[in-house]
Design a protein around this motif. Structure first.
Motif, PDB file in Angstrom:
ATOM      1  N   GLU A 275     -64.183  -2.906  -1.842  1.00  0.00           N
ATOM      2  CA  GLU A 275     -65.427  -3.221  -0.749  1.00  0.00           C
ATOM      3  C   GLU A 275     -67.281  -3.635  -1.523  1.00  0.00           C
ATOM      4  O   GLU A 275     -67.394  -4.381  -1.764  1.00  0.00           O
ATOM      5  N   GLN A 276     -67.470  -2.675  -2.646  1.00  0.00           N
ATOM      6  CA  GLN A 276     -68.297  -2.876  -3.203  1.00  0.00           C
ATOM      7  C   GLN A 276     -67.753  -3.890  -4.123  1.00  0.00           C
ATOM      8  O   GLN A 276     -69.110  -4.775  -4.536  1.00  0.00           O
ATOM      9  N   ALA A 277     -67.212  -4.319  -4.287  1.00  0.00           N
ATOM     10  CA  ALA A 277     -66.900  -5.368  -5.805  1.00  0.00           C
ATOM     11  C   ALA A 277     -65.935  -6.540  -4.745  1.00  0.00           C
ATOM     12  O   ALA A 277     -66.209  -7.688  -5.888  1.00  0.00           O
ATOM     13  N   GLY A 278     -66.564  -6.553  -3.867  1.00  0.00           N
ATOM     14  CA  GLY A 278     -66.446  -7.918  -2.812  1.00  0.00           C
ATOM     15  C   GLY A 278     -64.812  -7.984  -1.851  1.00  0.00           C
ATOM     16  O   GLY A 278     -64.549  -9.362  -1.780  1.00  0.00           O
ATOM     17  N   TYR A 279     -63.873  -7.816  -3.041  1.00  0.00           N
ATOM     18  CA  TYR A 279     -62.609  -7.827  -2.331  1.00  0.00           C
ATOM     19  C   TYR A 279     -62.037  -6.881  -1.264  1.00  0.00           C
ATOM     20  O   TYR A 279     -61.101  -6.980  -0.800  1.00  0.00           O
ATOM     21  N   GLY A 280     -62.973  -6.623  -0.080  1.00  0.00           N
ATOM     22  CA  GLY A 280     -62.475  -5.889   0.855  1.00  0.00           C
ATOM     23  C   GLY A 280     -61.605  -6.659   1.789  1.00  0.00           C
ATOM     24  O   GLY A 280     -60.488  -5.823   2.186  1.00  0.00           O
ATOM     25  N   GLU A 281     -61.671  -7.122   1.972  1.00  0.00           N
ATOM     26  CA  GLU A 281     -60.609  -7.940   2.886  1.00  0.00           C
ATOM     27  C   GLU A 281     -59.567  -8.136   2.163  1.00  0.00           C
ATOM     28  O   GLU A 281     -58.079  -8.484   3.028  1.00  0.00           O
ATOM     29  N   TYR A 282     -59.385  -7.751   1.125  1.00  0.00           N
ATOM     30  CA  TYR A 282     -57.694  -8.049   0.433  1.00  0.00           C
ATOM     31  C   TYR A 282     -57.311  -7.015  -0.239  1.00  0.00           C
ATOM     32  O   TYR A 282     -55.941  -6.674  -0.352  1.00  0.00           O
ATOM     33  N   PHE A 283     -57.939  -6.006   0.726  1.00  0.00           N
ATOM     34  CA  PHE A 283     -56.911  -4.785   0.751  1.00  0.00           C
ATOM     35  C   PHE A 283     -56.107  -3.632   2.071  1.00  0.00           C
ATOM     36  O   PHE A 283     -57.198  -3.944   3.080  1.00  0.00           O
ATOM     37  N   SER A 284     -55.357  -4.349   1.935  1.00  0.00           N
ATOM     38  CA  SER A 284     -54.417  -4.376   3.163  1.00  0.00           C
ATOM     39  C   SER A 284     -53.125  -3.238   3.546  1.00  0.00           C
ATOM     40  O   SER A 284     -53.039  -3.544   4.872  1.00  0.00           O
ATOM     41  N   HIS A 285     -53.319  -2.589   3.094  1.00  0.00           N
ATOM     42  CA  HIS A 285     -52.709  -0.979   3.660  1.00  0.00           C
ATOM     43  C   HIS A 285     -53.250   0.300   3.263  1.00  0.00           C
ATOM     44  O   HIS A 285     -54.408  -0.145   2.402  1.00  0.00           O
ATOM     45  N   GLY A 286     -52.860   1.156   3.352  1.00  0.00           N
ATOM     46  CA  GLY A 286     -53.032   2.300   3.257  1.00  0.00           C
ATOM     47  C   GLY A 286     -53.159   2.990   2.337  1.00  0.00           C
ATOM     48  O   GLY A 286     -52.734   2.229   1.107  1.00  0.00           O
ATOM     49  N   LEU A 287     -54.540   3.775   1.877  1.00  0.00           N
ATOM     50  CA  LEU A 287     -54.117   4.225  -0.053  1.00  0.00           C
ATOM     51  C   LEU A 287     -52.822   4.649  -0.415  1.00  0.00           C
ATOM     52  O   LEU A 287     -52.504   4.892  -1.480  1.00  0.00           O
ATOM     53  N   GLY A 288     -51.902   5.666   0.573  1.00  0.00           N
ATOM     54  CA  GLY A 288     -50.671   6.057  -0.047  1.00  0.00           C
ATOM     55  C   GLY A 288     -50.518   6.783   1.375  1.00  0.00           C
ATOM     56  O   GLY A 288     -50.526   6.896   1.968  1.00  0.00           O
ATOM     57  N   HIS A 289     -49.174   7.622   0.626  1.00  0.00           N
ATOM     58  CA  HIS A 289     -48.462   8.049   1.581  1.00  0.00           C
ATOM     59  C   HIS A 289     -47.491   9.334   0.870  1.00  0.00           C
ATOM     60  O   HIS A 289     -48.265   9.726  -0.738  1.00  0.00           O
ATOM     61  N   GLY A 290     -46.833  10.684   1.331  1.00  0.00           N
ATOM     62  CA  GLY A 290     -46.419  12.097   1.092  1.00  0.00           C
ATOM     63  C   GLY A 290     -45.464  11.254  -0.368  1.00  0.00           C
ATOM     64  O   GLY A 290     -44.603  10.446  -0.006  1.00  0.00           O
ATOM     65  N   ILE A 291     -45.528  12.170  -0.996  1.00  0.00           N
ATOM     66  CA  ILE A 291     -43.895  11.971  -2.490  1.00  0.00           C
ATOM     67  C   ILE A 291     -42.914  13.078  -1.723  1.00  0.00           C
ATOM     68  O   ILE A 291     -43.529  14.436  -1.789  1.00  0.00           O
ATOM     69  N   GLY A 292     -41.365  13.167  -2.053  1.00  0.00           N
ATOM     70  CA  GLY A 292     -40.588  14.129  -1.733  1.00  0.00           C
ATOM     71  C   GLY A 292     -39.069  14.030  -1.859  1.00  0.00           C
ATOM     72  O   GLY A 292     -38.807  12.908  -3.040  1.00  0.00           O
TER      73      GLY A 292
END
Length: 356
Positions: A275-292
């Protein structure tokens, strides 16, 4: 039988004042040491663990599982078959996986004198805390993924089709010992890298384009999931800025994966960089999910109140996706060990520019 997993279910039953749990999703059956397959049902009580199955699975169950009482029923009579031991034991308080039974099966269960509770995430929460042997298996899957990524890099070139790269990745993964791919690989190039879940097509890769490579393997029942984004030919200043922003966000996200943090807090730390770099609207999903084994917890997104604890494993995969330009995603699998996040993937995250 996964005795530790079964005991966790029994602890949950006691905590919830329930007497038995019915497990039917393949991923959970396999986790508890049972067979997968539509004709296999796992029933766990405080004192027993039954496999209710039809004759197609009997021989395999005897040969490959242990610790279960095997009850063979005719195909299609599974609900009647599993109600029988409940009745014999005088058990009426039953938990079921809400997403693993059909409506008709649920209706059939309701015809019996049972108090049914729906479990949604409870079993996934049990699986979210990994044993050391599970983490070792995830590490091995990540190592195989790293090996394949290193091997494909010199083979990527202008004029290659997305389909070709996807096929090559699949071949190498299976040839090196993976039982299958963890999911359909995401291989995109050029403007199509702006599609977070874009699947490969016949598009030909061109000079000056991003190429996004997101794939994972299943090895010994455990999965990996890694994304790297490279450039063919040369990168523009904006492409470099986008890449550097995503990398900074990803490193911030990893650094934020600590015990007692919520998924929401970790997501926010990485998202703030974008967001601080000006691209907040272009990050359209969550950061992560569980792995296993698949469908694991925790979830890292703006709504997740899941609290992180040691021996969880999760992806950290921020991205920026700009229409008509392209996108970048960088993803590692991260284990929460000794209170801090430890990336399991070793592939470089420096911007790779491949000539020709």
């Amino acid at each position: 039988m996964n005795e530790i997993g079964i005991e966790k279910v029994r602890h949950l039953l006691a905590k919830s004042n329930l007497e038995a749990a019915l497990v039917h999703s393949n991923v959970n059956k396999k986790y508890f040491g049972a067979l997968s397959g539509s004709g296999v049902y796992l029933l766990i009580s405080h004192d027993h663990a039954w496999l209710i199955l039809d004759g197609r699975y009997e021989g395999e169950a005897i040969e490959t599982t242990s610790g279960f009482q095997i009850k063979v029923v005719s195909k299609g009579s599974y609900i009647t078959g599993l109600v029988s031991p409940l009745r014999e034991q005088g058990l009426i308080h039953l938990a079921i996986e809400s997403s693993a039974l059909t409506i008709s099966e649920y209706d059939e269960l309701k015809m019996h004198p049972l108090n049914i509770s729906l479990w949604e995430n409870e079993l996934a929460e049990i699986r979210s805390i990994k044993l050391p042997c599970e983490i070792d298996k995830i590490k091995a899957a990540c190592a195989l993924t790293d090996e394949v990524f290193t091997e494909i890099l010199p083979k990527i070139h202008v004029g290659m089709k997305e389909y070709e790269l996807s096929a090559l990745i699949t071949y190498l993964c299976l040839n090196k010992g993976a039982s299958n791919m963890a999911f359909d690989s995401i291989i995109t190039s050029g403007n199509r890298t702006a599609y977070p879940h874009g699947r490969p097509t016949g598009k030909v890769m061109q000079s000056g384009e991003f190429v996004m490579i997101d794939f994972g393997v299943t090895l010994d029942d455990y999965q990996s999931d890694m994304t790297r984004t490279i450039v063919l030919g040369s990168a523009t200043s904006e492409m470099k800025k986008i890449y550097e922003t995503v990398l900074a966000a990803q490193l911030t996200g990893i650094a934020s994966i600590n015990i007692d943090k919520t998924g929401q807090e970790v997501d926010a730390a990485a998202r703030r960089v974008i967001e601080q770099a000006g691209y907040g609207e272009y990050f359209s999903h969550g950061l992560g999910h569980g792995i296993g084994r698949g469908g694991d917890f925790p979830i890292l997104n703006p709504r997740s109140n899941m609290i992180l604890t040691n021996n969880m494993v999760m992806s950290c995969e921020p991205g920026i996706y700009v229409p008509n330009l392209g996108g970048v995603r960088i993803e590692d699998d991260v284990a929460l060990l000794d209170s801090v996040g430890t990336p399991l993937n070793k592939s470089t995250k420096n911007l790779l520019v491949i000539e020709g």
